[in-house]
Design an enzyme around this catalytic site. Structure first.
Site, mmCIF file in Angstrom:
data_model
loop_
_atom_site.group_PDB
_atom_site.id
_atom_site.type_symbol
_atom_site.label_atom_id
_atom_site.label_comp_id
_atom_site.label_asym_id
_atom_site.label_seq_id
_atom_site.Cartn_x
_atom_site.Cartn_y
_atom_site.Cartn_z
ATOM 1 C CG ASP A 1 -8.062 -0.346 -9.249
ATOM 2 O OD1 ASP A 1 -9.115 -0.937 -9.539
ATOM 3 O OD2 ASP A 1 -7.183 -0.836 -8.504
ATOM 4 C CD GLU B 1 -12.884 -0.438 -7.897
ATOM 5 O OE1 GLU B 1 -13.375 -1.569 -7.916
ATOM 6 O OE2 GLU B 1 -11.658 -0.235 -7.781
ATOM 7 C CG ASP C 1 -2.080 0.921 1.079
ATOM 8 O OD1 ASP C 1 -2.903 0.673 0.176
ATOM 9 O OD2 ASP C 1 -2.153 1.917 1.825
ATOM 10 C CG HIS D 1 -9.131 0.624 -0.708
ATOM 11 N ND1 HIS D 1 -9.512 0.108 0.506
ATOM 12 C CD2 HIS D 1 -9.943 0.053 -1.628
ATOM 13 C CE1 HIS D 1 -10.503 -0.762 0.317
ATOM 14 N NE2 HIS D 1 -10.782 -0.815 -0.962
#
Ligand code: NAG
Ligand code: NAG
Ligand code: NAG
Length: 518
Positions: free
Chosen positions: A219, A255, A189, A223
């Site tokens: 995408d 997204e 990440d 997150h």
């Protein structure tokens, strides 16, 4: 003017602002050419095939843009599953779809054909825990978080200082700290609070912008912190003035998988562009599968807990959904059920909500066991060396059997033209039978009727709102050499037409517009 009049004037101006469709974010404009209005996702097509498709089909048939699969260097995994594309190794443009020169040639030729390019950008993370070489040959090690192709090292990733879970994985998707600072299914990440990471990612996006793309699908936006994205936006160039007006901002759609509740909300991203509205496909699928009556679609949109139309990008199907990676196999609608896909797509394209995207897939052998497709990993059709096969369209518009080419199906490409022609006309002449039969017009430009009443034939006179004439039913044929190749709908002096739809036949809807008339 009295004080009250100023207040009224203020509200009138605010109302006018919203009526004109001005959006909150400068990143929510898709920059379509002319009256074009529909994006197609050409999943894992080769760039040379996409360039040809722009010139021979997408341009002439009125498509507005293409969503590409990720274009940058990514992991090479055994059996070449499609999801290896979502494991970046560097930001060099090279994959089985093509290299940077082929990419640039495609973007130029598509723009010249009036078709925009949007790149699926994977910024949230790099690869999983494995070690290997990417599609450009860059070595990487996910365990030690070394990506020399960028370069990124361990300090560029979130660790225990910011991610609260002991294994660094996301467990609670509703907790923003976890969802944005921990690992999505083990994927390393990136720490986008870092100025260095932001700079590298902006360099990548700017390379694409300078080549002439009109924007991006982001995408896994859910997150990433909206504030970090905003900082990256601050480093972006305006779109290439060879194709776009000066100071145009890239179109960005996010997204954000959100169905209501306490999770991370789509509305957190709408000042940064559009949100992919996940309520939309799910509610529409519920209706078309007879879990909810068609008549309710009269208010479909914001009224169904969705974001405002100008903040939304919508679809019936996606590369994730057709594999059950979002939503549920059996509820999701895709090419495995062509009749349902056609009617669902027809409603979406007829209905004035959001920017619309249609899916164009490749075939694989779906094999459902315990509600999961055990073959859902399968990558695109390729030869024994792993080279992706070319798409070779036939004269009747179908593609070779490996490629589904839903975007070339008559009922779908005709509805793309319907949407272009309907433009910003409002919904008028709504009619329903109180159940599963509905019809409506888009001003005096286009008309559609749908019959999903099981085992029943709709047969009645409906007001179309259209001028008198003989119209070609776009579902059964086209206008060719001044004649309809399928059935004809006769609209009389007062705008009425006798409509017949057998819900059990392959064609459970009728659609007509003013440019297919004789
Ligand atoms: C939502 O639907 C209800 C019921 O049809 C209607 O009264 C209301 O005006 C709608 N609201 C909006 C914002 O469209
Ligand atoms: C709009 O789009 C349609 C079909 O995509 C096309 O045939 C038509 O000429 C266009 N109309 C205008 C006014 O540009
Ligand atoms: C409707 O279509 C079905 C399937 O093609 C057919 O069996 C049936 O006879 C049709 N009904 C009418 C009234 O035409």
């Amino acid at each position: 003017m009295a004080f009250n009049s100023y207040i009224l004037l203020f509200f009138a101006l605010v109302a006018a602002h919203f009526r004109c469709g001005l959006t909150n974010s400068p990143y929510s404009h898709p920059h379509f050419a002319g009256n074009r209005s529909v994006i197609v996702h050409l999943m894992q097509w080769k760039f040379v095939d996409i360039a040809a498709e722009c010139e021979r089909f997408l341009g002439p048939f009125g498509y507005g843009g293409i969503q590409l699969s990720p274009v940058n260097e990514h992991a090479v995994l055994g059996n070449r599953p499609w999801y290896e594309l979502y494991q970046p190794v560097s930001y060099r443009i090279i994959s089985r779809s093509g290299n940077e020169a082929e990419f640039k040639d495609m973007v130029h030729r598509c723009n010249k054909a009036g078709v925009r390019i949007y790149v699926d950008a994977v910024l949230n993370h790099m690869t999983g825990a494995q070690e290997g070489s990417g599609t450009a040959g860059s070595h990487y090690n996910g365990n030690s978080m070394q990506y020399p192709g960028v370069p990124f090292g361990p300090n560029d990733f979130h660790g225990h200082e910011s991610c609260p879970t002991s294994d660094l994985e996301i467990h609670n998707y509703d907790n923003a700290q976890e969802a944005r600072n921990c690992r999505l299914s083990g994927l390393r990440d990136l720490k986008q609070s870092s100025e260095y990471v932001r700079t590298k990612q902006a360099e990548f996006l700017n390379k694409l912008i300078d080549a002439g793309v009109a924007g991006f699908r982001f995408d896994a936006s859910k997150h990433m912190w909206p504030g970090d994205l905003e900082a990256i936006y601050g480093k972006l160039h305006s779109l290439n003035t060879a194709y776009f007006p000066s100071n145009s901002k890239p179109f960005v759609y996010h997204e954000v998988i959100y169905y209501g509740g306490n999770g991370i909300k789509s509305s957190e991203y709408t000042r940064l562009g559009r949100a992919i509205e996940f309520h939309y496909y799910r509610e529409l699928a519920n209706v078309l599968r007879h879990h909810n009556q068609l008549k309710w679609l009269k208010t479909f949109g914001q009224n169904w807990s969705m974001v405002p139309s100008d903040d939304a990008l919508v679809m019936v199907d996606s590369h994730d959904m057709q594999r059950g990676h979002t939503g549920t196999l059996g509820l999701n609608i895709n090419f495995f059920e062509p009749k349902l896909l056609k009617v669902a797509t027809a409603f979406m394209l007829a209905w004035p909500y959001g920017v619309t995207r249609v899916m164009s897939s490749y075939h694989w052998n779906q094999k459902i066991q315990n509600g999961h497709d055990v073959n859902d990993w399968m990558g695109p059709p390729s030869d024994s060396h792993g080279n992706i096969l070319s798409v070779k369209p036939n004269a009747d518009l179908t593609c070779n059997k490996e490629w589904v080419c839903e975007h070339r199906w008559r009922q779908i490409h005709n509805m793309v033209a319907f949407r272009n022609i309907a433009g910003s006309e409002p919904v008028t002449h709504w009619w329903d039978n109180g159940d599963y039969e509905i019809a409506c017009s888009r001003g005096n430009k286009a008309f559609i009727a749908l019959n999903l009443q099981p085992g029943q034939t709709l047969h009645r006179t409906l007001q179309t709102g259209l001028p008198k004439g003989e119209y070609c039913d776009l579902v059964t044929g086209n206008l060719k050499d001044g004649k309809c190749t399928g059935s004809t709908v006769h609209v009389d002096q007062s705008g009425n037409a006798e409509i017949t739809i057998n819900s059990s036949s392959d064609d459970d809807f009728v659609a007509i517009h003013v440019h297919a008339k004789h």
